[in-house]
Design a protein around this motif. Sequence first.
Motif, PDB file in Angstrom:
ATOM      1  N   GLY A  43       3.831 -17.525 -14.452  1.00  0.00           N
ATOM      2  CA  GLY A  43       4.543 -16.692 -15.073  1.00  0.00           C
ATOM      3  C   GLY A  43       3.998 -15.315 -15.292  1.00  0.00           C
ATOM      4  N   LEU A  44       2.844 -15.033 -15.478  1.00  0.00           N
ATOM      5  CA  LEU A  44       2.207 -13.865 -15.812  1.00  0.00           C
ATOM      6  C   LEU A  44       2.067 -13.363 -14.285  1.00  0.00           C
ATOM      7  CD1 LEU A  44      -0.655 -14.522 -18.268  1.00  0.00           C
ATOM      8  CD2 LEU A  44       1.372 -13.093 -18.804  1.00  0.00           C
ATOM      9  N   VAL A  45       1.887 -13.861 -13.307  1.00  0.00           N
ATOM     10  CA  VAL A  45       1.759 -13.219 -12.051  1.00  0.00           C
ATOM     11  C   VAL A  45       3.351 -12.653 -11.604  1.00  0.00           C
ATOM     12  CG1 VAL A  45       1.522 -13.910  -9.513  1.00  0.00           C
ATOM     13  CG2 VAL A  45      -0.249 -14.614 -11.338  1.00  0.00           C
ATOM     14  N   VAL A  46       4.190 -13.528 -11.902  1.00  0.00           N
ATOM     15  CA  VAL A  46       5.386 -13.018 -11.351  1.00  0.00           C
ATOM     16  C   VAL A  46       5.865 -11.788 -12.200  1.00  0.00           C
ATOM     17  CG1 VAL A  46       7.913 -13.848 -11.494  1.00  0.00           C
ATOM     18  CG2 VAL A  46       6.254 -15.434 -10.748  1.00  0.00           C
ATOM     19  N   ILE A  47       5.377 -11.557 -13.447  1.00  0.00           N
ATOM     20  CA  ILE A  47       5.953 -10.520 -14.357  1.00  0.00           C
ATOM     21  C   ILE A  47       5.167  -9.281 -13.915  1.00  0.00           C
ATOM     22  CG2 ILE A  47       5.860  -9.585 -16.798  1.00  0.00           C
ATOM     23  CD1 ILE A  47       6.332 -12.370 -17.684  1.00  0.00           C
ATOM     24  N   ILE A  48       3.982  -9.382 -13.594  1.00  0.00           N
ATOM     25  CA  ILE A  48       3.072  -8.441 -13.255  1.00  0.00           C
ATOM     26  C   ILE A  48       3.405  -8.122 -11.555  1.00  0.00           C
ATOM     27  CG2 ILE A  48       0.476  -7.935 -12.603  1.00  0.00           C
ATOM     28  CD1 ILE A  48      -0.425  -9.496 -14.799  1.00  0.00           C
ATOM     29  N   TRP A  49       4.013  -8.979 -10.862  1.00  0.00           N
ATOM     30  CA  TRP A  49       4.420  -8.429  -9.695  1.00  0.00           C
ATOM     31  C   TRP A  49       5.606  -7.618  -9.538  1.00  0.00           C
ATOM     32  CZ3 TRP A  49       1.394  -9.474  -5.161  1.00  0.00           C
ATOM     33  CH2 TRP A  49       2.170  -9.118  -3.821  1.00  0.00           C
ATOM     34  N   ALA A  50       6.410  -8.092 -10.491  1.00  0.00           N
ATOM     35  CA  ALA A  50       7.735  -7.561 -10.571  1.00  0.00           C
ATOM     36  C   ALA A  50       7.479  -5.913 -11.324  1.00  0.00           C
ATOM     37  CB  ALA A  50       8.762  -8.350 -11.523  1.00  0.00           C
ATOM     38  N   LEU A  51       6.654  -5.719 -12.076  1.00  0.00           N
ATOM     39  CA  LEU A  51       6.410  -4.603 -12.638  1.00  0.00           C
ATOM     40  C   LEU A  51       5.653  -3.699 -11.755  1.00  0.00           C
ATOM     41  CD1 LEU A  51       5.709  -5.505 -16.393  1.00  0.00           C
ATOM     42  CD2 LEU A  51       7.772  -4.697 -15.434  1.00  0.00           C
ATOM     43  N   ALA A  52       4.688  -4.224 -10.893  1.00  0.00           N
ATOM     44  CA  ALA A  52       3.602  -3.446 -10.283  1.00  0.00           C
ATOM     45  C   ALA A  52       4.251  -3.385  -8.727  1.00  0.00           C
ATOM     46  CB  ALA A  52       2.266  -3.787 -10.624  1.00  0.00           C
ATOM     47  N   GLY A  53       5.116  -4.234  -8.222  1.00  0.00           N
ATOM     48  CA  GLY A  53       5.280  -4.361  -7.023  1.00  0.00           C
ATOM     49  C   GLY A  53       5.759  -3.123  -6.221  1.00  0.00           C
ATOM     50  N   PRO A  54       6.894  -2.316  -6.823  1.00  0.00           N
ATOM     51  CA  PRO A  54       7.229  -1.185  -6.138  1.00  0.00           C
ATOM     52  C   PRO A  54       5.877  -0.066  -5.806  1.00  0.00           C
ATOM     53  CG  PRO A  54       8.768  -1.640  -7.637  1.00  0.00           C
ATOM     54  CD  PRO A  54       7.613  -2.825  -7.859  1.00  0.00           C
ATOM     55  N   ALA A  55       5.132   0.017  -7.076  1.00  0.00           N
ATOM     56  CA  ALA A  55       4.034   0.969  -6.988  1.00  0.00           C
ATOM     57  C   ALA A  55       3.045   0.629  -5.876  1.00  0.00           C
ATOM     58  CB  ALA A  55       3.418   1.104  -8.362  1.00  0.00           C
ATOM     59  N   LEU A  56       2.795  -0.813  -6.030  1.00  0.00           N
ATOM     60  CA  LEU A  56       1.675  -1.254  -4.953  1.00  0.00           C
ATOM     61  C   LEU A  56       2.362  -1.281  -3.669  1.00  0.00           C
ATOM     62  CD1 LEU A  56       0.593  -4.586  -6.660  1.00  0.00           C
ATOM     63  CD2 LEU A  56      -0.788  -2.311  -6.277  1.00  0.00           C
ATOM     64  N   SER A  57       3.604  -1.196  -3.369  1.00  0.00           N
ATOM     65  CA  SER A  57       4.283  -1.190  -2.148  1.00  0.00           C
ATOM     66  C   SER A  57       4.056   0.157  -1.620  1.00  0.00           C
ATOM     67  CB  SER A  57       5.853  -1.385  -2.057  1.00  0.00           C
ATOM     68  OG  SER A  57       6.519  -1.462  -0.912  1.00  0.00           O
ATOM     69  N   GLN A  58       4.466   1.225  -2.507  1.00  0.00           N
ATOM     70  CA  GLN A  58       4.076   2.655  -2.090  1.00  0.00           C
ATOM     71  C   GLN A  58       2.756   3.066  -1.591  1.00  0.00           C
ATOM     72  OE1 GLN A  58       5.411   5.174  -5.292  1.00  0.00           O
ATOM     73  NE2 GLN A  58       5.416   6.922  -4.170  1.00  0.00           N
ATOM     74  N   LEU A  59       1.800   2.599  -2.641  1.00  0.00           N
ATOM     75  CA  LEU A  59       0.286   2.642  -2.446  1.00  0.00           C
ATOM     76  C   LEU A  59      -0.048   2.328  -1.022  1.00  0.00           C
ATOM     77  CD1 LEU A  59      -2.066   3.878  -3.770  1.00  0.00           C
ATOM     78  CD2 LEU A  59      -2.529   1.449  -4.430  1.00  0.00           C
ATOM     79  N   PHE A  60       0.372   1.023  -0.544  1.00  0.00           N
ATOM     80  CA  PHE A  60       0.093   0.348   0.678  1.00  0.00           C
ATOM     81  C   PHE A  60       0.682   1.216   1.929  1.00  0.00           C
ATOM     82  CE2 PHE A  60       1.341  -2.550   4.134  1.00  0.00           C
ATOM     83  CZ  PHE A  60       0.135  -2.976   4.334  1.00  0.00           C
ATOM     84  N   GLU A  61       1.874   1.672   1.738  1.00  0.00           N
ATOM     85  CA  GLU A  61       2.594   2.605   2.771  1.00  0.00           C
ATOM     86  C   GLU A  61       1.993   3.920   2.814  1.00  0.00           C
ATOM     87  OE1 GLU A  61       6.761   2.951   1.816  1.00  0.00           O
ATOM     88  OE2 GLU A  61       7.189   0.731   2.164  1.00  0.00           O
ATOM     89  N   GLN A  62       1.466   4.521   1.870  1.00  0.00           N
ATOM     90  CA  GLN A  62       0.733   5.560   1.940  1.00  0.00           C
ATOM     91  C   GLN A  62      -0.610   5.507   2.671  1.00  0.00           C
ATOM     92  OE1 GLN A  62       0.105   7.137  -1.984  1.00  0.00           O
ATOM     93  NE2 GLN A  62       2.091   8.328  -2.246  1.00  0.00           N
ATOM     94  N   ALA A  63      -1.238   4.308   2.285  1.00  0.00           N
ATOM     95  CA  ALA A  63      -2.407   4.064   3.162  1.00  0.00           C
ATOM     96  C   ALA A  63      -2.427   3.957   4.518  1.00  0.00           C
ATOM     97  CB  ALA A  63      -3.229   2.908   2.316  1.00  0.00           C
ATOM     98  N   ILE A  64      -1.445   3.128   4.833  1.00  0.00           N
ATOM     99  CA  ILE A  64      -1.146   2.981   6.377  1.00  0.00           C
ATOM    100  C   ILE A  64      -0.712   4.192   6.879  1.00  0.00           C
ATOM    101  CG2 ILE A  64       0.468   1.715   7.914  1.00  0.00           C
ATOM    102  CD1 ILE A  64      -1.771   0.150   6.809  1.00  0.00           C
ATOM    103  N   SER A  65       0.177   4.985   6.347  1.00  0.00           N
ATOM    104  CA  SER A  65       0.426   6.247   7.295  1.00  0.00           C
ATOM    105  C   SER A  65      -0.775   7.135   7.113  1.00  0.00           C
ATOM    106  CB  SER A  65       1.561   7.069   6.071  1.00  0.00           C
ATOM    107  OG  SER A  65       1.049   7.326   5.138  1.00  0.00           O
ATOM    108  N   ARG A  66      -1.711   7.403   6.236  1.00  0.00           N
ATOM    109  CA  ARG A  66      -3.084   8.050   6.299  1.00  0.00           C
ATOM    110  C   ARG A  66      -3.757   7.381   7.460  1.00  0.00           C
ATOM    111  NH1 ARG A  66      -4.736   9.207   0.162  1.00  0.00           N
ATOM    112  NH2 ARG A  66      -3.007  10.619  -0.553  1.00  0.00           N
ATOM    113  N   VAL A  67      -3.937   6.227   7.600  1.00  0.00           N
ATOM    114  CA  VAL A  67      -4.701   5.671   8.592  1.00  0.00           C
ATOM    115  C   VAL A  67      -4.290   5.825  10.051  1.00  0.00           C
ATOM    116  CG1 VAL A  67      -5.937   3.341   9.415  1.00  0.00           C
ATOM    117  CG2 VAL A  67      -5.857   3.908   7.048  1.00  0.00           C
ATOM    118  N   SER A  68      -2.993   5.724  10.364  1.00  0.00           N
ATOM    119  CA  SER A  68      -2.453   5.856  11.331  1.00  0.00           C
ATOM    120  C   SER A  68      -1.854   7.448  11.856  1.00  0.00           C
ATOM    121  CB  SER A  68      -0.977   5.002  11.329  1.00  0.00           C
ATOM    122  OG  SER A  68      -0.188   5.251  10.548  1.00  0.00           O
ATOM    123  N   GLY A  69      -2.071   8.108  10.979  1.00  0.00           N
ATOM    124  CA  GLY A  69      -1.961   9.507  11.113  1.00  0.00           C
ATOM    125  C   GLY A  69      -0.351   9.800  11.378  1.00  0.00           C
ATOM    126  N   ILE A  70       0.506   8.984  10.815  1.00  0.00           N
ATOM    127  CA  ILE A  70       1.876   9.536  11.058  1.00  0.00           C
ATOM    128  C   ILE A  70       2.402  10.305  10.061  1.00  0.00           C
ATOM    129  CG2 ILE A  70       4.494   8.410  10.893  1.00  0.00           C
ATOM    130  CD1 ILE A  70       3.094   5.698  12.060  1.00  0.00           C
TER     131      ILE A  70
END
Length: 70
Positions: A43-70
């Motif tokens: 239950g704690l994992v689901v709650i934390i994932w729901a709260l932090a999921g969008p921020a983690l997704s954005q952080l991941f997309e930024q990291a990928i774009s910096r590495v790939s140079g897009i």
Amino acid sequence: MRDLFTSACFRSSARIRSLWGDTVRNEQGDVPGWVLITLMTAGLVVIIWALAGPALSQLFEQAISRVSGI
């Protein structure tokens, strides 16, 4: 002398087996506690994932774009 040592070994091993059996039998009633801990952790994992999921997704997309140079 050897018979005395052998009988002492048998008595001590029988005592250890007896104590181990008591310990194993006493631990059988703790299953509901482990189930509760597992469900609470999930239950704690689901709650934390729901709260932090969008921020983690954005952080991941930024990291990928910096590495790939897009």
